[in-house]
Structure formats: C-alpha cells, structure tokens
Write an enzyme that holds these catalytic residues in place. Structure first.
Site, PDB file in Angstrom:
ATOM      1  N   ARG A 117       0.931  -1.369  -0.015  1.00  0.00           N
ATOM      2  CA  ARG A 117       0.069  -0.072  -0.119  1.00  0.00           C
ATOM      3  C   ARG A 117       1.066   1.240  -0.063  1.00  0.00           C
ATOM      4  O   ARG A 117       1.975   1.296   0.433  1.00  0.00           O
ATOM      5  CB  ARG A 117      -1.010  -0.143   1.313  1.00  0.00           C
ATOM      6  CG  ARG A 117      -1.916  -1.165   1.470  1.00  0.00           C
ATOM      7  CD  ARG A 117      -2.473  -1.168   2.611  1.00  0.00           C
ATOM      8  NE  ARG A 117      -3.331  -2.289   2.924  1.00  0.00           N
ATOM      9  CZ  ARG A 117      -2.844  -3.382   3.505  1.00  0.00           C
ATOM     10  NH1 ARG A 117      -1.883  -3.615   4.004  1.00  0.00           N
ATOM     11  NH2 ARG A 117      -4.018  -4.503   3.605  1.00  0.00           N
ATOM     12  N   LYS A 152      -1.551  -2.656   7.961  1.00  0.00           N
ATOM     13  CA  LYS A 152      -2.536  -2.379   8.820  1.00  0.00           C
ATOM     14  C   LYS A 152      -2.676  -3.029  10.201  1.00  0.00           C
ATOM     15  O   LYS A 152      -2.300  -3.979  10.197  1.00  0.00           O
ATOM     16  CB  LYS A 152      -3.862  -2.453   8.230  1.00  0.00           C
ATOM     17  CG  LYS A 152      -4.322  -1.669   6.993  1.00  0.00           C
ATOM     18  CD  LYS A 152      -5.757  -1.901   6.497  1.00  0.00           C
ATOM     19  CE  LYS A 152      -6.071  -1.071   5.196  1.00  0.00           C
ATOM     20  NZ  LYS A 152      -7.088  -1.167   4.798  1.00  0.00           N
ATOM     21  N   HIS A 173      -3.168   2.414  -5.907  1.00  0.00           N
ATOM     22  CA  HIS A 173      -3.622   1.036  -5.620  1.00  0.00           C
ATOM     23  C   HIS A 173      -3.933   0.114  -6.926  1.00  0.00           C
ATOM     24  O   HIS A 173      -3.913  -0.998  -6.821  1.00  0.00           O
ATOM     25  CB  HIS A 173      -5.032   1.194  -4.893  1.00  0.00           C
ATOM     26  CG  HIS A 173      -5.332   0.389  -3.764  1.00  0.00           C
ATOM     27  ND1 HIS A 173      -4.480   0.469  -2.646  1.00  0.00           N
ATOM     28  CD2 HIS A 173      -6.175  -0.634  -3.471  1.00  0.00           C
ATOM     29  CE1 HIS A 173      -4.862  -0.117  -1.689  1.00  0.00           C
ATOM     30  NE2 HIS A 173      -6.135  -0.983  -2.331  1.00  0.00           N
ATOM     31  N   ARG A 230      -0.941  -2.253  -6.870  1.00  0.00           N
ATOM     32  CA  ARG A 230      -1.197  -3.202  -5.925  1.00  0.00           C
ATOM     33  C   ARG A 230      -2.173  -4.355  -6.619  1.00  0.00           C
ATOM     34  O   ARG A 230      -1.995  -5.428  -6.147  1.00  0.00           O
ATOM     35  CB  ARG A 230      -2.021  -2.833  -4.630  1.00  0.00           C
ATOM     36  CG  ARG A 230      -2.172  -3.736  -3.439  1.00  0.00           C
ATOM     37  CD  ARG A 230      -2.527  -2.952  -2.201  1.00  0.00           C
ATOM     38  NE  ARG A 230      -3.244  -3.920  -1.354  1.00  0.00           N
ATOM     39  CZ  ARG A 230      -2.711  -4.547  -0.282  1.00  0.00           C
ATOM     40  NH1 ARG A 230      -1.357  -4.684  -0.267  1.00  0.00           N
ATOM     41  NH2 ARG A 230      -3.394  -5.034   0.605  1.00  0.00           N
ATOM     42  N   HIS A 234      -3.590  -8.995   3.947  1.00  0.00           N
ATOM     43  CA  HIS A 234      -4.861  -9.076   4.180  1.00  0.00           C
ATOM     44  C   HIS A 234      -5.368  -9.869   5.351  1.00  0.00           C
ATOM     45  O   HIS A 234      -4.979 -10.955   5.619  1.00  0.00           O
ATOM     46  CB  HIS A 234      -5.700  -9.583   2.986  1.00  0.00           C
ATOM     47  CG  HIS A 234      -5.898  -8.809   1.824  1.00  0.00           C
ATOM     48  ND1 HIS A 234      -6.216  -9.525   0.455  1.00  0.00           N
ATOM     49  CD2 HIS A 234      -5.760  -7.624   1.586  1.00  0.00           C
ATOM     50  CE1 HIS A 234      -6.128  -8.587  -0.172  1.00  0.00           C
ATOM     51  NE2 HIS A 234      -5.995  -7.292   0.491  1.00  0.00           N
ATOM     52  N   TYR A 282      -9.533 -11.459  -6.171  1.00  0.00           N
ATOM     53  CA  TYR A 282      -8.734 -11.607  -7.492  1.00  0.00           C
ATOM     54  C   TYR A 282      -8.809 -12.959  -8.195  1.00  0.00           C
ATOM     55  O   TYR A 282      -8.504 -13.116  -9.333  1.00  0.00           O
ATOM     56  CB  TYR A 282      -7.297 -11.506  -6.931  1.00  0.00           C
ATOM     57  CG  TYR A 282      -6.773 -10.029  -6.303  1.00  0.00           C
ATOM     58  CD1 TYR A 282      -7.147  -8.997  -7.309  1.00  0.00           C
ATOM     59  CD2 TYR A 282      -6.789 -10.075  -4.904  1.00  0.00           C
ATOM     60  CE1 TYR A 282      -6.592  -7.627  -6.798  1.00  0.00           C
ATOM     61  CE2 TYR A 282      -6.432  -8.745  -4.493  1.00  0.00           C
ATOM     62  CZ  TYR A 282      -6.526  -7.524  -5.412  1.00  0.00           C
ATOM     63  OH  TYR A 282      -6.320  -6.316  -4.827  1.00  0.00           O
TER      64      TYR A 282
END
Length: 316
Positions: free
Chosen positions: A166, A190, A262, A265, A288, A297
C-alpha cells in the site's frame, strides 16, 4: 376566557431534543486506536465515514440513538447509493457504522446494535482495474530526465509493483528494512502487523540506482531521516506525492484515468494469481486480515482458469 400560559422553561412538560450522538465520536476513535490497535490512516478513514453519517443523521427528523431502527439506517445506505459511490465504498461505510454501534453497546449507550442486521451490498460484481504486464513495463520506464528525481520515482513504481504494498507502507518503509542482497523487505501494514515482501530483480536494480545516485544528495539536508524514499528536503515522502508520481507517469503511457497507486497493488495480485500463486500465500503477501478480501482476485484471473480447463478437461 384568559389565554393558556406557557409552561416555564424548566417544566417537566418541556420537549427535549435527543442528545447529539457526536459526543461519542472522539471516544469511539480513541477506542479504535488504543484498544483495537488500528493504524492512524484507518482511524482517519473511520472518522470521515462517521462524520458523514452524523451530518446525515442531524439532517433527519431528530430521533434518539436508542430509537434508530433498520429503516432509518437503510435510508442512509440509500443516501450513499444516490451519491453513486462504489459498492466497496458503501460497504466500508457500513462496516464503520456497525463498529460504531457495537462500541455504543459496549459503552452501555445502547442495549443492542440494530446496525448488525444490515446486509452488505454485494461486491461480486466489482472487479479491480488492473494493468497488463506490458503496460506495467511501460509505466516503470516512464520516469525520465524531465523529472527532478527520476531514479527515485522509478524505484517507487518498481517497489509498489514488486511487493503489492500500500502507499502508506511504501512511504513509511525504513531504509534498514530493505535487504537488497537477500531480495526482500519488511513492511508494517494495517494494525501494525509486520510482514515480509519479496523484491524482484527490477525493483532491486531500481532501488540500488536511487540509493547510489540520488538519495545521498537528499540526506545532506536531513541526516536523521530513516525513511527509504525522501523528498528534496530529505524528509519522508508523503502519500500525496506518491499519488502524483503515479498519475504523472501513468499519463505518459496513456492511462492516467485508470491508474492510481492502488492499481499497482491490484495488478501485482492479479498477475501473481495468473502465475499460479496460492490464494493463502497471496493473502500473506498483501497483508489481508481476511481471505475474503483476497478472493476478489479469483474473479479477475479468467485466463488462468481457462488454461486449467484446457489442460485437465478430457475434451479440453
């Protein structure tokens, strides 16, 4: 007959307006940061979502939080849809509202969370926009002598595509977390979760060129900065600057409207799936928390599914 007198201001007959729910905003954000361990950018996004919800809430007929029902919250989702927001954006708003109402239950403000009964909008129709490998190669080669720091810009683009990181993970990446000889880097995603990402030869070469020819000049103005990517003042590059770098070079290859940071990514993840990467491994590489986020995806990679069908089906 004499006119009826109005009750005094302190009378028990006075109609009181419901308390403004905005008083719970800052405690909620503190809860997300201190107790849930969310990153500052995530908390900032939740703040924006809740502020928008509260603005809409105040514009409706005043109703206490305890009397908010499913129809009321559904009205807000309809309001978001009327704004032509993407399904993913509406879903994020819904997640924020659910978290907010759960927090109010934890604090004893509400007895139960009616927001948990709301269904998320279906996301299966949403497919992230990706670039072809050929277009990615053009983008990585787009920085040129007209730019102040073309080697830095090329290194940023190469790193984003090689790692799937990111924007925030790229700009906060410390120099000592990048191991060019070993071909990997450690980034913090994150929830302050650290993960290891691999660097391909293109990214390694691009970063080496930047470190050798441009970064030393930047650090003369600020020797204490530890971030890998710097601005001309020797300070950590901002997310906005990375956005501008991506958009500028995307315009040079004719796809500025489609491309954002993004997008690289998404392209990384899609090309990894096409190359045979397992979804669990891809989940780790992308950072994730939930594999359902990664499963998007699998809808993009039609070419690989077709190849598998042709290889294994008896009539393929």
């Amino acid at each position: 007959m004499p006119p009826r007198k109005r009750p005094p201001a302190n009378s028990r007959f006075q109609v009181r307006k419901p308390a403004d729910p905005g008083v719970h905003l800052e405690p909620f954000l503190h809860y997300l940061e201190a107790e849930c361990g969310m990153a500052a950018n995530t908390v900032s996004a939740y703040r924006s979502d809740i502020v928008q919800f509260l603005d809409w809430y105040r514009a409706q007929k005043p109703v206490p939080l305890s009397e908010v029902d499913l129809a009321f919250l559904s009205g807000y989702l309809q309001h978001l849809n009327r704004r032509k927001l993407a399904a993913t954006t509406v879903s994020r708003h819904l997640v924020t509202i659910k978290l907010f109402f759960r927090y109010l239950v934890l604090e004893g403000v509400l007895a139960e969370s009616i927001a948990d009964l709301l269904n998320s909008p279906k996301l299966w129709k949403y497919l992230p926009k990706v670039l072809s490998p050929e277009k990615v190669n053009q983008l990585l080669s787009a920085p040129c002598r007209q730019d102040r720091y073309p080697l830095r810009d090329r290194a940023i683009l190469a790193m984003m595509y090689a790692t799937g990181c990111r924007v925030t993970e790229i700009v906060t990446l410390p120099l000592n977390a990048v191991k060019l000889t070993e071909g990997y880097a450690r980034c913090v995603g994150k929830g302050n979760k650290e993960r290891m990402v691999s660097l391909n030869p293109v990214a390694v070469a691009a970063v080496e060129a930047y470190l050798r020819h441009e970064r030393p000049d930047m650090t003369r103005r600020n020797t204490a900065e530890q971030a890998l990517f710097l601005n001309r003042g020797g300070k950590q590059l901002s997310r906005v600057m990375v956005w501008n770098i991506v958009k500028k070079n995307a315009a040079r290859v004719g796809c500025s409207k489609e491309v954002s940071p993004h997008t690289l990514r998404h392209s990384f993840a899609t090309h990894m799936m096409a190359g045979g990467a397992e979804i669990r491994a891809l989940q780790e590489l992308l950072g994730h928390a939930n594999i359902r986020t990664t499963q998007i995806y699998t809808h993009v990679d039609h070419s690989r599914l077709k190849a598998v069908h042709q290889m294994y089906h008896p009539r393929g």
